[in-house]
Design an enzyme around this catalytic site. Structure first.
Site, short mmCIF file in Angstrom:
data_model
loop_
_atom_site.label_atom_id
_atom_site.label_comp_id
_atom_site.label_asym_id
_atom_site.label_seq_id
_atom_site.Cartn_x
_atom_site.Cartn_y
_atom_site.Cartn_z
N ASP A 79 -28.24 -19.59 2.31
CA ASP A 79 -28.03 -18.48 3.24
C ASP A 79 -26.58 -18.52 3.74
O ASP A 79 -25.84 -19.48 3.51
CB ASP A 79 -29.04 -18.53 4.40
N GLU A 130 -31.06 -10.30 13.70
CA GLU A 130 -31.33 -11.74 13.68
C GLU A 130 -31.36 -12.29 15.11
O GLU A 130 -31.87 -11.61 15.99
CB GLU A 130 -30.30 -12.44 12.79
C1 BGC Z 1 -23.06 -10.49 8.26
C2 BGC Z 1 -24.51 -10.64 7.84
C3 BGC Z 1 -24.89 -12.03 7.97
C4 BGC Z 1 -24.56 -12.54 9.35
C5 BGC Z 1 -24.88 -13.98 9.47
C6 BGC Z 1 -22.86 -11.02 9.63
O1 BGC Z 1 -21.53 -10.90 10.03
O2 BGC Z 1 -22.70 -9.15 8.22
O3 BGC Z 1 -24.72 -10.22 6.53
O4 BGC Z 1 -26.24 -12.12 7.71
O5 BGC Z 1 -23.22 -12.34 9.68
O6 BGC Z 1 -24.49 -14.52 10.71
C1 BGC Z 2 -29.65 -13.79 6.69
C2 BGC Z 2 -30.20 -13.53 5.32
C3 BGC Z 2 -29.32 -12.57 4.57
C4 BGC Z 2 -27.91 -13.09 4.55
C5 BGC Z 2 -26.95 -12.17 3.83
C6 BGC Z 2 -28.19 -14.13 6.67
O1 BGC Z 2 -27.66 -14.17 7.95
O2 BGC Z 2 -30.37 -14.85 7.29
O3 BGC Z 2 -31.51 -13.03 5.44
O4 BGC Z 2 -29.82 -12.38 3.29
O5 BGC Z 2 -27.45 -13.24 5.87
O6 BGC Z 2 -26.63 -11.06 4.58
#
Ligand code: BGC
Ligand code: BGC
Length: 673
Positions: free
Chosen positions: A348, A545
């Site tokens: 990830d 998230e």
């Molecule tokens: C990204 C996401 C990623 C996340 C993780 C964001 O800045 O756009 O894709 O999942 O950071 O912290």
């Molecule tokens: C997320 C994932 C995602 C990745 C890419 C992460 O922060 O946990 O689910 O696929 O970002 O955007």
């Protein structure tokens, strides 16, 4: 479920694990129906005649092509295959794709070209692909994106309900259809890899990613794994078709099983997302690992993403929580060796950087745990992807990482690329591009929205409302907000109230179906006309998230959402929504409340007493009209709760099968109208 319980046999030493897995690979995959060579001698001579390296010959079995290509690769080329940079890292200078020998590029949430159109996206991906093909061996790129509810990052894509709503439909065929449409739209706009589905089992609705779960029961999640068939097709050989993409089962494992850490609430930290599973091995097997068994064996998912979370089997919170990205026993032992997972494991977002020690320690731990490809965004000359490559090179040179482990990782990556047909068709097949966001796809989204609605109360059979019978009065924060009804992973990572996508709001749907005058007043300040049926659409604003954790951080503003302030999440209705419900329920002839949210919200008893019909609408996506379909009887309510609906936040975690189970509405509840 004793066969799911990990046994001590899952612990395998580093070198042995690599060799063993490679042995399995070289033996060829029985699931792969490729034209088999007549016998070994024949394809040798074929190869000599054409002067074409064996790996470029589509008539040879994938295992032969993998072995041939691997034998030609330098260490730098192998490590490049194991590296995934982010789109923004290579946009200014796409030649970096070749310079860094990248195996893959991803789009993080909201990482899109300008203009954000499917055509511009496909052109961008093809530009990166051209660079990859210029490398010595011309190994094509995988391009990954979070197509978690449709290809939501790309403007113009069809946006479906989030998984929690799909779980409510209890309709595995529909879920397969939804993800098939998603696969078509994703592949037609360039990416060949979707970081979906989440096969998490959300056990505590305070988790800010509950909406990504099909539900709290592992059996329900397993039923909805037809999602994988939708993305990939029913067998691995379907992957090469232009209507399929590589799917990812995530987040392995136990992402929905973390313990709520009350000490973090209000501190700006995430109280539950990326947390620790404090469970017994048996519970972990049943609630975290179980859904991976059919995902691998029945649906042949070809990639798996380890979770940011940790697991602590001591169950007392005092043990040594192990981050899943470091969990060799589960990644190599259980997933690869015991379950014979043949696909690739992708880390990830910067996940290995959460592991203990120096960056070198982190890379060594991740690679030796069994991760095959590394999502390393924020790349510069000494950060992200190049830093990963330099570090892994040293680790191989000093013997910390074995060549067997590297060969296992690269074989898995190459194998998936061959299965996807990328060596034959590296560029975007645009033949289905005109279907992106078309009427037929929106119809599937509408059906999914309609089937996901769950009717929780229906006094005096208020619903369905009879079109044309009475004036309709609509209020509430989520009645006319397509960004809110779509939720996270829509145009931007966390989604946003000001994010506008093609589709219909719930108000649009009501106006189309009421066949009577409709009054709309977000805060119910406009007087309610005499004899009107009231519909108050309330709920949450988007999140993706950790920020969605109840008691988690408050964001003063989110630059991805035009600086709209984002209060901390609570599972409680806002004062404004509560007031709108009270006003409308006091004045209207009937009052229906639709809750648009990624999880249950608390409806206090006094408020519930004022409501005639209560509907859980989840996050329906671009087709608000699908919600109206249920309200006005074009579609009868069939949805069932995918999670238990608590009376109070204090009841969390609350799940079917608990002792003294006493939710407001039980798991599986849902009235027919
Ligand atoms: C990204 C996401 C990623 C996340 C993780 C964001 O800045 O756009 O894709 O999942 O950071 O912290
Ligand atoms: C997320 C994932 C995602 C990745 C890419 C992460 O922060 O946990 O689910 O696929 O970002 O955007």
């Amino acid at each position: 479920m004793p066969h799911h319980i990990p046994t001590s046999g899952r612990v395998v030493a580093a070198g042995a694990a690599g060799v063993l897995a490679l042995g399995v690979l070289a033996a060829g995959s029985p699931a792969v129906a490729r034209p088999a060579p007549q016998h070994h001698g024949q394809h040798q001579s074929q190869h000599q005649q054409s002067h074409k390296p064996a790996y470029k010959n589509p008539r040879l079995p994938v295992s032969v092509r993998v072995r041939d290509l691997l034998s030609r690769m330098t260490l730098a080329e192998k490590i490049g295959q194991m590296t995934q940079a982010e789109r923004a890292d290579v946009t200014a200078d796409p030649t970096l794709v070749a310079q860094w020998n990248l195996g893959s590029v991803l789009s993080g949430g909201g990482s899109v070209p300008t203009p954000n159109t499917p055509t511009a996206f496909a052109d961008m991906v093809d530009g990166f692909q051209a660079q990859a093909l210029k490398t010595r061996l011309g190994i094509p790129l995988l391009y990954g994106i979070d197509a978690v509810h449709g290809d939501g990052n790309i403007y113009g894509s069809t946006v479906f309900p989030h998984d929690i709503g799909l779980g409510a439909t209890r309709d595995p065929k529909l879920v397969e259809k939804v993800e098939h449409v998603t696969a078509i739209e994703t592949r037609a706009s360039g990416p060949n890899w979707a970081f979906a589905p989440c096969i998490c089992v959300a056990r505590d609705d305070r988790w800010g990613r509950t909406y990504e779960s099909f539900g709290e029961s592992p059996k329900l999640v397993e039923r909805m794994e037809t999602a994988i068939d939708g993305f990939q097709g029913k067998s691995v050989k379907d992957l090469s078709h232009p209507d399929h993409v590589l799917a990812t089962a995530k987040h392995f494992a136990g992402d929905g099983l973390t313990t709520y850490d009350a000490s973090k609430a209000g501190t700006g930290a995430y109280p539950i997302d990326q947390g620790v599973d404090q469970v017994s091995k048996a519970q972990f097997a049943q609630l975290a690992l179980a859904p991976y068994v059919p995902a691998i064996k029945k649906h042949h998912v070809q990639s798996v993403m380890p979770s940011f979370s940790s697991v602590d089997f001591t169950n007392d919170g005092l043990g040594n929580p192990v981050k899943m990205s470091a969990n060799k026993a589960l990644i190599t032992g259980w997933l690869k060796n015991q379950q014979r997972f043949k696909g690739l494991v992708i880390s990830d977002w910067q996940a290995i950087r959460q592991l203990p020690g120096t960056y070198s320690d982190q890379v060594a731990t991740g690679v030796n745990a069994g991760i095959d490809m590394f999502m390393e965004p924020y790349s510069g000359s000494a950060t992200g992807a190049p830093q990963f490559e330099a570090t892994l090179t040293s680790l191989v040179n000093d013997g910390t990482v074995s060549m067997a482990r590297i060969n296992d990782a690269v074989s898995r990556i190459l194998r998936v690329k061959f299965e996807l047909g990328l060596f034959e068709h590296p560029y975007t097949n645009r033949s289905l591009a005109n279907t992106i966001g078309d009427k037929a796809h929106h119809e599937v989204a509408r059906q999914a929205a309609a089937e996901s609605q769950v009717l929780l109360t229906n006094k005096s059979r208020t619903l369905p409302l009879k079109p044309g019978r009475h004036p309709v009065y609509v209020a509430g924060s989520n009645a006319d907000n397509i960004g809110n009804q779509a939720g996270g992973w829509t145009l931007t990572w966390q989604g946003g109230s000001t994010n506008v996508i093609p589709g219909t709001t719930i108000l649009d749907g009501i106006e189309a179906e009421a066949k009577a005058p409709v009054t709309y007043s977000v805060d119910a300040s406009t007087p309610v006309p005499a004899g009107a049926d009231g519909i108050v659409v309330v709920g949450e604003t988007p999140y993706a998230e950790g920020y969605g954790d109840v008691g988690g951080p408050q964001w003063a503003f989110d630059p991805g959402d035009n600086n709209v302030p984002r209060p901390a999440k609570t599972m409680m209705l806002s004062d404004a929504d509560t007031q709108a419900i009270k006003t409308v329920c006091a004045a209207a002839r009937s009052c229906t409340v639709v809750v648009i949210s990624g999880r249950p919200m608390i409806i206090p008893p006094d408020l519930l007493g004022q409501i005639d019909s209560l509907v859980a609408g989840w996050l329906p996506g671009s087709e608000g009209i699908g919600v109206a379909d249920d309200l006005f009887g074009h579609h009868r309510f069939t949805g069932k709760l995918p999670v238990s609906w608590p009376r109070t936040v204090a009841q969390e975690p609350i799940n079917v099968g608990d002792a003294n189970y006493n939710p407001l509405f039980r798991f599986g509840y849902g009235l027919r109208d």
